[in-house]
Design a protein around this motif. Sequence first.
Motif, PDB file in Angstrom:
ATOM      1  N   SER A   1       0.835  -1.202   0.000  1.00 13.66           N
ATOM      2  CA  SER A   1       0.000   0.000   0.000  1.00 13.66           C
ATOM      3  C   SER A   1       0.875   1.260   0.000  1.00 13.66           C
ATOM      4  O   SER A   1       0.616   2.202  -0.749  1.00 13.66           O
ATOM      5  N   HIS A   2       1.924   1.258   0.829  1.00 16.73           N
ATOM      6  CA  HIS A   2       2.852   2.396   0.846  1.00 16.73           C
ATOM      7  C   HIS A   2       3.521   2.567  -0.513  1.00 16.73           C
ATOM      8  O   HIS A   2       3.670   3.693  -1.002  1.00 16.73           O
ATOM      9  N   LEU A   3       3.913   1.462  -1.131  1.00 13.67           N
ATOM     10  CA  LEU A   3       4.534   1.528  -2.462  1.00 13.67           C
ATOM     11  C   LEU A   3       3.557   2.075  -3.496  1.00 13.67           C
ATOM     12  O   LEU A   3       3.898   2.965  -4.283  1.00 13.67           O
ATOM     13  N   ASN A   4       2.348   1.547  -3.492  1.00 12.72           N
ATOM     14  CA  ASN A   4       1.341   1.984  -4.471  1.00 12.72           C
ATOM     15  C   ASN A   4       0.966   3.445  -4.311  1.00 12.72           C
ATOM     16  O   ASN A   4       0.586   4.100  -5.279  1.00 12.72           O
ATOM     17  N   ASN A   5       1.070   3.953  -3.083  1.00 13.39           N
ATOM     18  CA  ASN A   5       0.760   5.364  -2.817  1.00 13.39           C
ATOM     19  C   ASN A   5       1.998   6.256  -2.899  1.00 13.39           C
ATOM     20  O   ASN A   5       1.944   7.419  -2.496  1.00 13.39           O
ATOM     21  N   HIS A   6       3.099   5.695  -3.391  1.00  5.75           N
ATOM     22  CA  HIS A   6       4.353   6.437  -3.603  1.00  5.75           C
ATOM     23  C   HIS A   6       4.850   7.110  -2.329  1.00  5.75           C
ATOM     24  O   HIS A   6       5.358   8.230  -2.361  1.00  5.75           O
ATOM     25  N   GLN A   7       4.702   6.421  -1.201  1.00  8.29           N
ATOM     26  CA  GLN A   7       5.129   6.992   0.065  1.00  8.29           C
ATOM     27  C   GLN A   7       6.615   6.781   0.348  1.00  8.29           C
ATOM     28  O   GLN A   7       7.168   7.470   1.194  1.00  8.29           O
ATOM     29  N   PHE A   8       7.238   5.840  -0.333  1.00  2.90           N
ATOM     30  CA  PHE A   8       8.680   5.674  -0.198  1.00  2.90           C
ATOM     31  C   PHE A   8       9.323   6.598  -1.223  1.00  2.90           C
ATOM     32  O   PHE A   8       9.183   6.395  -2.421  1.00  2.90           O
ATOM     33  N   ASP A   9      10.019   7.627  -0.738  1.00  4.28           N
ATOM     34  CA  ASP A   9      10.614   8.582  -1.672  1.00  4.28           C
ATOM     35  C   ASP A   9      12.074   8.261  -1.970  1.00  4.28           C
ATOM     36  O   ASP A   9      12.728   8.966  -2.727  1.00  4.28           O
ATOM     37  N   GLU A  10      12.566   7.179  -1.393  1.00  7.12           N
ATOM     38  CA  GLU A  10      13.938   6.755  -1.660  1.00  7.12           C
ATOM     39  C   GLU A  10      13.987   5.231  -1.658  1.00  7.12           C
ATOM     40  O   GLU A  10      13.622   4.593  -0.667  1.00  7.12           O
ATOM     41  N   ILE A  11      14.397   4.677  -2.782  1.00  8.44           N
ATOM     42  CA  ILE A  11      14.583   3.230  -2.900  1.00  8.44           C
ATOM     43  C   ILE A  11      16.010   3.021  -3.378  1.00  8.44           C
ATOM     44  O   ILE A  11      16.383   3.489  -4.450  1.00  8.44           O
ATOM     45  N   ASN A  12      16.810   2.376  -2.532  1.00 12.60           N
ATOM     46  CA  ASN A  12      18.229   2.175  -2.837  1.00 12.60           C
ATOM     47  C   ASN A  12      18.534   0.700  -3.019  1.00 12.60           C
ATOM     48  O   ASN A  12      18.038  -0.140  -2.278  1.00 12.60           O
TER      49      ASN A  12
END
Length: 156
Positions: A126-137
């Motif tokens: 859900s967090h991913l789908n709502n673009h809540q992670f602004d940094e993916i490393n």
Amino acid sequence: MTPQLLQPPHLIIAPELSSVLTRQLNRADHITTKLAISFNHQDYFHTRLGPHPSEIQLERKPKDNLWHLCLIASFAYEEPTSSNLDVELLFDSIKRQFYQPDIGYCEIEQPKVQLLFQAWQSAFLSHLNNHQFDEINLTIMKYHIDTTDNALCIKP
């Protein structure tokens, strides 16, 4: 060649999460054998609100050339005044263990752990789908987290 992720036998990984991981694996070069994908919501580090930082570690085994899910960890500040993040949930699919600070270690196959994993996975997606992670490393690893003897250690 598209990287292939092996489904661990004791954790049910949703097709949507498998797809997310495969997209991230496409960013790795063909010689990488261990990597960590970290998902961060930068405001969490300042306000302590929002999705908690999470990390997924994967390893490509030479015998089958498939990516194996090693562990999934979620981190949080233990106390409102803490300055360091601590592991709040750890699903170790290699050792088939689950860790949570207030209960310690237990077998990952336990029904309550399976339910907790499904709930975590649902919230994470859900967090991913709502673009809540602004940094993916994506980090190539020379070390991995080892949970042998019920202690979190970094080992080469």
